[in-house]
Design a protein around this motif. Structure first.
Motif, PDB file in Angstrom:
ATOM      1  N   LEU A 256       0.840  -1.019   0.102  1.00 53.67           N
ATOM      2  CA  LEU A 256       0.049   0.053  -0.008  1.00 53.67           C
ATOM      3  C   LEU A 256       0.956   1.353   0.135  1.00 53.67           C
ATOM      4  N   LEU A 257       0.366   2.418  -0.280  1.00 52.54           N
ATOM      5  CA  LEU A 257       0.747   3.674  -0.116  1.00 52.54           C
ATOM      6  C   LEU A 257       0.086   4.513   0.917  1.00 52.54           C
ATOM      7  N   THR A 258       0.859   5.300   1.691  1.00 50.36           N
ATOM      8  CA  THR A 258       0.324   6.046   2.630  1.00 50.36           C
ATOM      9  C   THR A 258       0.609   7.636   2.161  1.00 50.36           C
ATOM     10  N   LEU A 259      -0.398   8.637   2.325  1.00 51.53           N
ATOM     11  CA  LEU A 259      -0.230   9.881   2.074  1.00 51.53           C
ATOM     12  C   LEU A 259      -0.744  10.554   3.236  1.00 51.53           C
ATOM     13  N   GLY A 260       0.088  11.546   3.816  1.00 50.67           N
ATOM     14  CA  GLY A 260      -0.514  12.165   5.077  1.00 50.67           C
ATOM     15  C   GLY A 260       0.342  13.620   5.239  1.00 50.67           C
ATOM     16  N   PRO A 261      -0.142  14.489   6.082  1.00 46.96           N
ATOM     17  CA  PRO A 261       0.594  15.488   6.207  1.00 46.96           C
ATOM     18  C   PRO A 261       1.816  15.508   7.162  1.00 46.96           C
ATOM     19  N   LEU A 262       2.657  16.271   6.861  1.00 47.96           N
ATOM     20  CA  LEU A 262       4.063  15.971   7.444  1.00 47.96           C
ATOM     21  C   LEU A 262       4.057  16.597   9.041  1.00 47.96           C
ATOM     22  N   THR A 263       3.286  17.615   9.054  1.00 51.60           N
ATOM     23  CA  THR A 263       3.183  18.241  10.730  1.00 51.60           C
ATOM     24  C   THR A 263       1.576  18.317  10.818  1.00 51.60           C
ATOM     25  N   GLY A 264       1.198  18.117  12.142  1.00 54.25           N
ATOM     26  CA  GLY A 264      -0.245  18.314  12.572  1.00 54.25           C
ATOM     27  C   GLY A 264      -1.174  17.491  11.935  1.00 54.25           C
ATOM     28  N   GLY A 265      -2.519  17.788  11.990  1.00 54.21           N
ATOM     29  CA  GLY A 265      -3.467  17.163  11.557  1.00 54.21           C
ATOM     30  C   GLY A 265      -3.841  17.336  10.185  1.00 54.21           C
ATOM     31  N   GLY A 266      -4.765  16.732   9.568  1.00 51.90           N
ATOM     32  CA  GLY A 266      -4.883  16.725   8.226  1.00 51.90           C
ATOM     33  C   GLY A 266      -5.427  15.417   7.533  1.00 51.90           C
ATOM     34  N   ARG A 267      -5.859  15.595   6.318  1.00 55.20           N
ATOM     35  CA  ARG A 267      -6.140  14.390   5.486  1.00 55.20           C
ATOM     36  C   ARG A 267      -5.099  13.200   5.389  1.00 55.20           C
ATOM     37  N   ARG A 268      -5.338  11.986   5.796  1.00 55.20           N
ATOM     38  CA  ARG A 268      -4.462  11.128   5.606  1.00 55.20           C
ATOM     39  C   ARG A 268      -5.216   9.707   5.181  1.00 55.20           C
ATOM     40  N   ALA A 269      -4.513   8.946   4.198  1.00 53.93           N
ATOM     41  CA  ALA A 269      -5.337   7.729   4.011  1.00 53.93           C
ATOM     42  C   ALA A 269      -4.163   6.779   3.467  1.00 53.93           C
ATOM     43  N   ARG A 270      -4.383   5.587   3.549  1.00 54.68           N
ATOM     44  CA  ARG A 270      -3.903   4.469   2.629  1.00 54.68           C
ATOM     45  C   ARG A 270      -4.417   4.439   1.274  1.00 54.68           C
ATOM     46  N   PHE A 271      -3.617   3.943   0.188  1.00 58.62           N
ATOM     47  CA  PHE A 271      -4.064   3.512  -0.904  1.00 58.62           C
ATOM     48  C   PHE A 271      -3.614   2.145  -1.648  1.00 58.62           C
ATOM     49  N   ARG A 272      -4.625   1.392  -2.311  1.00 61.17           N
ATOM     50  CA  ARG A 272      -4.089   0.117  -2.749  1.00 61.17           C
ATOM     51  C   ARG A 272      -3.972   0.174  -4.162  1.00 61.17           C
ATOM     52  N   PRO A 273      -3.110  -0.658  -4.716  1.00 56.04           N
ATOM     53  CA  PRO A 273      -3.018  -0.343  -6.196  1.00 56.04           C
ATOM     54  C   PRO A 273      -4.109  -0.907  -6.868  1.00 56.04           C
ATOM     55  N   ASN A 274      -4.396  -0.334  -7.857  1.00 62.20           N
ATOM     56  CA  ASN A 274      -5.453  -0.712  -8.774  1.00 62.20           C
ATOM     57  C   ASN A 274      -5.025  -1.860 -10.040  1.00 62.20           C
ATOM     58  N   GLY A 275      -3.728  -1.916 -10.194  1.00 62.06           N
ATOM     59  CA  GLY A 275      -3.126  -2.765 -11.314  1.00 62.06           C
ATOM     60  C   GLY A 275      -2.727  -2.194 -12.499  1.00 62.06           C
ATOM     61  N   ASP A 276      -3.290  -0.720 -12.633  1.00 60.55           N
ATOM     62  CA  ASP A 276      -3.121  -0.149 -13.967  1.00 60.55           C
ATOM     63  C   ASP A 276      -2.239   1.190 -13.748  1.00 60.55           C
ATOM     64  N   GLY A 277      -1.590   1.144 -12.731  1.00 60.37           N
ATOM     65  CA  GLY A 277      -0.568   2.216 -12.148  1.00 60.37           C
ATOM     66  C   GLY A 277      -1.328   3.288 -11.473  1.00 60.37           C
ATOM     67  N   GLY A 278      -2.576   3.022 -11.104  1.00 62.68           N
ATOM     68  CA  GLY A 278      -3.353   4.088 -10.352  1.00 62.68           C
ATOM     69  C   GLY A 278      -3.505   3.488  -9.002  1.00 62.68           C
ATOM     70  N   TRP A 279      -4.090   4.225  -8.012  1.00 58.10           N
ATOM     71  CA  TRP A 279      -4.281   3.885  -6.722  1.00 58.10           C
ATOM     72  C   TRP A 279      -5.751   4.123  -6.076  1.00 58.10           C
ATOM     73  N   THR A 280      -6.230   3.325  -5.255  1.00 59.69           N
ATOM     74  CA  THR A 280      -7.523   3.932  -4.747  1.00 59.69           C
ATOM     75  C   THR A 280      -7.524   4.057  -3.101  1.00 59.69           C
ATOM     76  N   GLY A 281      -7.853   5.115  -2.689  1.00 57.95           N
ATOM     77  CA  GLY A 281      -7.880   5.467  -1.108  1.00 57.95           C
ATOM     78  C   GLY A 281      -8.966   4.501  -0.526  1.00 57.95           C
ATOM     79  N   LEU A 282      -8.475   3.887   0.816  1.00 55.15           N
ATOM     80  CA  LEU A 282      -9.176   3.007   1.449  1.00 55.15           C
ATOM     81  C   LEU A 282      -9.866   3.906   2.594  1.00 55.15           C
ATOM     82  N   GLU A 283      -9.683   4.917   3.076  1.00 55.07           N
ATOM     83  CA  GLU A 283     -10.495   5.574   4.216  1.00 55.07           C
ATOM     84  C   GLU A 283     -10.351   7.220   4.160  1.00 55.07           C
ATOM     85  N   GLY A 284     -11.108   7.471   5.157  1.00 50.02           N
ATOM     86  CA  GLY A 284     -11.206   8.960   5.266  1.00 50.02           C
ATOM     87  C   GLY A 284     -11.777  10.012   4.334  1.00 50.02           C
ATOM     88  N   TYR A 285     -11.189  10.879   4.037  1.00 50.91           N
ATOM     89  CA  TYR A 285     -11.540  11.696   2.822  1.00 50.91           C
ATOM     90  C   TYR A 285     -11.398  11.391   1.474  1.00 50.91           C
TER      91      TYR A 285
END
Length: 463
Positions: free
Chosen positions: A382-411
């Motif tokens: 999986l990939l994770t994307l989230g703010p470096l400092t403080g709160g904010g939108r963060r999520a894990r992403f699963r691979p779609n098999g075509d080079g794209g990724w789909t978010g798994l939670e939150g916003y």
């Protein structure tokens, strides 16, 4: 899976025993039994009884009331996973003529169908189910009380409809389907629709005197999918482990995760308590911990099943009295005691088995406007994307098999993350649901919406 020590520490076991002893004494319960699950198995069982030398064990049945709803929800999710139904479909498509058919199956599971909380009089929990032989007897003349999908309004008749749906689509009684598809595969041999010895008797305790009154034990008939079952702490401990981990013979880990995902808007009072409802599971925040499970009650009995996925700890508590001990608090406290005294030991960190250069290229800092984010590549793929400092939108992403990724939670749940490349193959920017993430804040070489001022960054001229 975490490797736990075989047994709880003596101090932890004593704290658990003390908690249920206080609950039984202060709640004036004829008996109270409890179990704790850690790492997928029961690691503690405790009991307190008003009868000397007669402490019930993990094989004694108690009536579990509305925990039955979670079992019914599992059956419905199985039908969904097999492609027999879609949760967004109206009930009418599969079970016509109920008068509540506009509600979707998901709304019934989440208690947002707008149906009444109870069936018409007389009180169904203390009268024979034979008084309500048909669904119309359970629902009454005007089933909807509220617009479907607008509010969470707990409904016992709603789960009666779900049980009837299971019977319609399986062509067999709810009890038989439950036995074949859930109880037997999970080894829940002491969970039954009718009491089987040894079982506790149900009692009412006088509110102002230490006196008892036996409660009637009625067969709920059509209402059975909402609250009929009897079970033991031993069986419910195994069921709790299933609700944490899943079991592909019954429901996948992904589907049980969906059950414990909020699916209903919280009522104002519930917002204060941090409580909501998923698909057959109650969800709450308590003492900084996210808990899921279900409570249950019928005349003569109280029940609670509570678990924390993060802590990998679950608790079951059962009592044979109509009111008294607050088993929801007991279950939450049993989880807390173990989680705090013997916190979960993290899995060892392990690196990726294979490194994909095209994915590794995406790792590191990115900027959404001026907000710094970090994208990390995890060993689980999986990939994770989230703010470096403080709160904010963060999520894990699963691979779609075509080079794209789909978010798994939150916003970003369900949103598409793509790496947009230039003609020479280098990465220009990330596109996340139309948001542009660049390697530099407002990178002039990337297609930042609205463009970037051609004069670039500057200071403020002093007079």
């Amino acid at each position: 899976m975490t490797t736990w020590d075989e047994e709880l520490l003596p101090a932890t076991r004593r704290a658990l025993t003390h908690r249920i002893a206080v609950a039984q004494a202060e709640g004036r319960a004829p008996s109270l039994v409890a179990a704790v699950v850690r790492g997928g198995r029961a690691v503690w069982h405790g009991a307190r009884s008003s009868v000397d030398g007669h402490g019930p064990d993990e094989d004694v049945q108690y009536r579990i009331g509305s925990i039955t709803k979670t079992f019914t929800a599992v059956l419905v999710l199985r039908l969904r996973d097999e492609g027999v139904l879609d949760l967004g479909e109206p009930l009418e498509k599969h079970l016509p003529g109920t008068g509540a058919g506009e509600a979707t199956i998901a709304e019934l599971l989440a208690h947002t169908a707008g149906l009444a909380a109870e069936s018409p009089a007389p009180w169904w929990e203390r009268t024979p189910g034979s008084l309500r032989p048909e669904l119309s007897d359970v629902l009454g003349e005007k089933p909807p009380l509220h617009p479907a999908g607008r509010r969470h309004h707990y409904s016992n008749p709603g789960y009666t409809l779900l049980g009837a749906l299971v019977e319609e689509l399986r062509g067999a009684p709810w009890e038989q389907v439950l036995r074949d598809e859930v109880l037997e595969p999970l080894g829940l041999h002491r969970t039954t629709a009718q009491p089987e010895a040894p079982h506790a008797g149900g009692w009412a305790v006088h509110p102002w005197a230490d006196a008892l009154l036996p409660e009637p034990l009625e067969d709920l008939g059509r209402m059975a999918p909402a609250g009929q079952l009897w079970s033991t702490t031993g069986d419910l401990a195994r069921f709790a482990a299933f609700l944490v981990q899943g079991d592909d013979r019954v429901l996948s880990a992904e589907s049980v995760r969906e059950m414990r995902t909020p699916a209903a808007p919280a009522e104002p009072a519930d917002v204060v308590d941090g409580a909501t409802y998923g698909l057959g599971l109650q969800i709450q925040h308590r003492d900084g911990r996210l808990l899921a499970g279900h409570s249950g009650s019928l005349p003569g009995f109280l029940a609670n099943l509570t678990f924390s996925v993060v802590d990998d700890v679950a608790a079951v508590a059962l009592a044979n009295c109509t009111s008294g001990p607050l088993l929801g608090a007991v279950g939450a406290d049993l989880v807390r005691i173990v989680a705090e005294a013997e916190p979960r030991i993290p899995e060892p960190w392990r690196p990726l088995r294979e490194v994909d250069p095209a994915v590794l290229e995406l790792a590191g800092p990115w900027y959404w406007g001026t907000h710094p984010f970090a994208l990390r590549v995890r060993a689980d793929g999986l990939l994770t994307l989230g703010p470096l400092t403080g709160g904010g939108r963060r999520a894990r992403f699963r691979p779609n098999g075509d080079g794209g990724w789909t978010g798994l939670e939150g916003y970003y749940a369900g949103e598409l993350l793509e790496a947009v490349r230039r003609a020479d193959g280098t990465v220009s920017h990330l596109d996340l649901g139309s948001f542009v993430f660049t390697r530099q804040p407002y990178d002039a070489d990337a297609p930042v919406p609205g463009g970037v001022d051609v004069e670039g960054w500057r200071g403020i001229a002093q007079p």
